[in-house]
Every structure is written in structure tokens, then in C-alpha cells.
Design a protein around this motif. Structure first.
Motif, PDB file in Angstrom:
ATOM      1  N   TYR A  66       0.834  -1.197   0.000  1.00 37.97           N
ATOM      2  CA  TYR A  66       0.000   0.000   0.000  1.00 37.97           C
ATOM      3  C   TYR A  66       0.867   1.246   0.000  1.00 37.97           C
ATOM      4  CZ  TYR A  66       0.921   0.098   5.075  1.00 37.97           C
ATOM      5  OH  TYR A  66       1.515   0.129   6.305  1.00 37.97           O
ATOM      6  N   TRP A  80      -2.177   2.532   7.236  1.00 32.40           N
ATOM      7  CA  TRP A  80      -2.839   2.304   5.962  1.00 32.40           C
ATOM      8  C   TRP A  80      -4.031   3.238   5.875  1.00 32.40           C
ATOM      9  CZ3 TRP A  80      -7.791   0.562   4.777  1.00 32.40           C
ATOM     10  CH2 TRP A  80      -7.989   0.195   3.446  1.00 32.40           C
ATOM     11  N   CYS A  82      -7.274   4.167   3.677  1.00 37.43           N
ATOM     12  CA  CYS A  82      -8.177   3.624   2.676  1.00 37.43           C
ATOM     13  C   CYS A  82      -8.373   4.568   1.488  1.00 37.43           C
ATOM     14  CB  CYS A  82      -9.524   3.315   3.324  1.00 37.43           C
ATOM     15  SG  CYS A  82     -10.793   2.799   2.163  1.00 37.43           S
ATOM     16  N   ASN A  85      -5.340   5.150  -0.892  1.00 34.58           N
ATOM     17  CA  ASN A  85      -4.989   3.964  -1.669  1.00 34.58           C
ATOM     18  C   ASN A  85      -6.039   3.654  -2.721  1.00 34.58           C
ATOM     19  OD1 ASN A  85      -2.411   2.401  -0.762  1.00 34.58           O
ATOM     20  ND2 ASN A  85      -3.266   3.352   1.069  1.00 34.58           N
ATOM     21  N   ILE A 102      -2.643  -3.719  -3.446  1.00 30.53           N
ATOM     22  CA  ILE A 102      -3.533  -3.032  -2.502  1.00 30.53           C
ATOM     23  C   ILE A 102      -4.776  -3.883  -2.251  1.00 30.53           C
ATOM     24  CG2 ILE A 102      -5.050  -1.023  -2.178  1.00 30.53           C
ATOM     25  CD1 ILE A 102      -2.892   0.603  -3.791  1.00 30.53           C
TER      26      ILE A 102
END
Length: 167
Positions: A66, A80, A82, A85, A102
Motif C-alpha cells: 500500500y 494504511w 483507505c 490507496n 492493494i
């Protein structure tokens, strides 16, 4: 138009090279030497290997990766995110291989990334002393709340629908 294309090419290269994290990159960071300051430096941002969070090695699947949220001198934000990505996939900022990675990460870490609503905004949530420093003790950003690991169902449903059709 030519200047825009040049700028986009440079931005894409920069993002794909310096903000991408997978198991190979994670192992490279773990072995970085610090205090490198030349054009041949491998550790361009002088990221300290000791800044790797404990959870990251368990979180990173062997087939996945990612884009990290932020790179700054001596430190990376390994959480991470969301939205970033998913937008990288939708906008083709991510290469086809990165897009697949991903989606592989989302599938491999489904239990951690999916709450009672769709995907969490970021993972993991920050807490304790770090939360106090970063958010200024803002109660909207307590652990797993709206901006700190919570879910934004409207955005995420739209993104997941489009991602399934693209990848």
C-alpha cells in the motif's frame, strides 16, 4: 499541457518510488543506514529503522502492499489509509501491480480493515500519548472515531464498488 504531463510523470514516479510499502520495501527499510546525504543515498529521507512500528511486520501480507500516508525526515507514517490507496487505484497513480497488491492487502487483512460498516479510514488508530501529541487531545479523534480509524461508509461504498469493476 506539456508542463502538466511532465509534472504528473514526476509525481507518479515520486509516489510509486517513495510512498510504496510492501514486504520487500519493509525489509529494505529495516536495513537502512542513516545519515546519508548524497544523490546516491538509498535512504533518501533518512528514515530511522527504529521508527518501524511493531505491528507493521504482522500486518504486511506476503502478497500485498500500500501507499503510506506520509514521509518526512527520519520518519514515515506507516498507517494504511483507505481513501488515498483507493484513489491511487482509480486514478491510475498506482501501477497495475500496485493496484493488485492493494486489493490483496485488503483481502488478507479483512478482519482488521473492515468494521461493522465498510472499510476503516485508516489502520491502526493512534492512541495514548501519540494521540494526545498528534491531535491535541481532540475528542473527535479518539481511537476508532471518525478521523482516527473510523469508517466513512459513503466514501468507502463508492470506492469499493468502483475498485471491484476496475481491478
Amino acid at each position: 499541457m506539456e508542463r502538466i504531463v511532465k509534472r504528473l510523470h514526476a509525481l507518479s514516479y515520486h509516489m510509486r518510488s517513495y510512498f510504496w510499502l510492501d514486504l520487500k520495501q519493509l525489509n529494505d527499510i529495516y536495513r537502512y543506514k542513516t545519515e546519508e546525504y548524497s544523490h546516491t543515498a538509498v535512504n533518501k529521507f533518512n528514515v530511522m529503522p527504529d521508527s518501524l512500528p511493531e505491528w507493521i511486520f504482522d500486518f504486511m501480507p506476503s502478497r500485498g502492499g500500500y501507499f503510506i500516508g506520509n514521509v518526512s525526515p527520519a520518519r514515515m507514517d506507516f498507517r494504511w489509509f483507505c481513501l488515498g490507496n483507493c484513489v491511487a487505484i482509480l486514478s491510475s497513480l498506482a501501477t497495475p501491480e500496485q493496484s493488485t497488491a492493494i486489493m490483496d492487502l485488503i483481502e488478507a487483512r479483512w478482519e482488521e480493515l473492515v468494521g461493522e460498516m465498510p472499510l476503516k479510514v485508516c489502520y491502526p488508530a493512534i492512541e495514548s500519548h501519540e494521540w494526545k501529541i498528534i491531535t491535541g487531545c481532540d475528542p473527535k479523534n479518539t481511537r476508532w472515531s471518525y478521523h482516527n480509524g473510523g469508517s466513512w461508509p459513503g466514501n468507502n461504498l463508492f470506492l469499493v464498488f468502483h475498485l471491484r469493476n476496475k481491478v
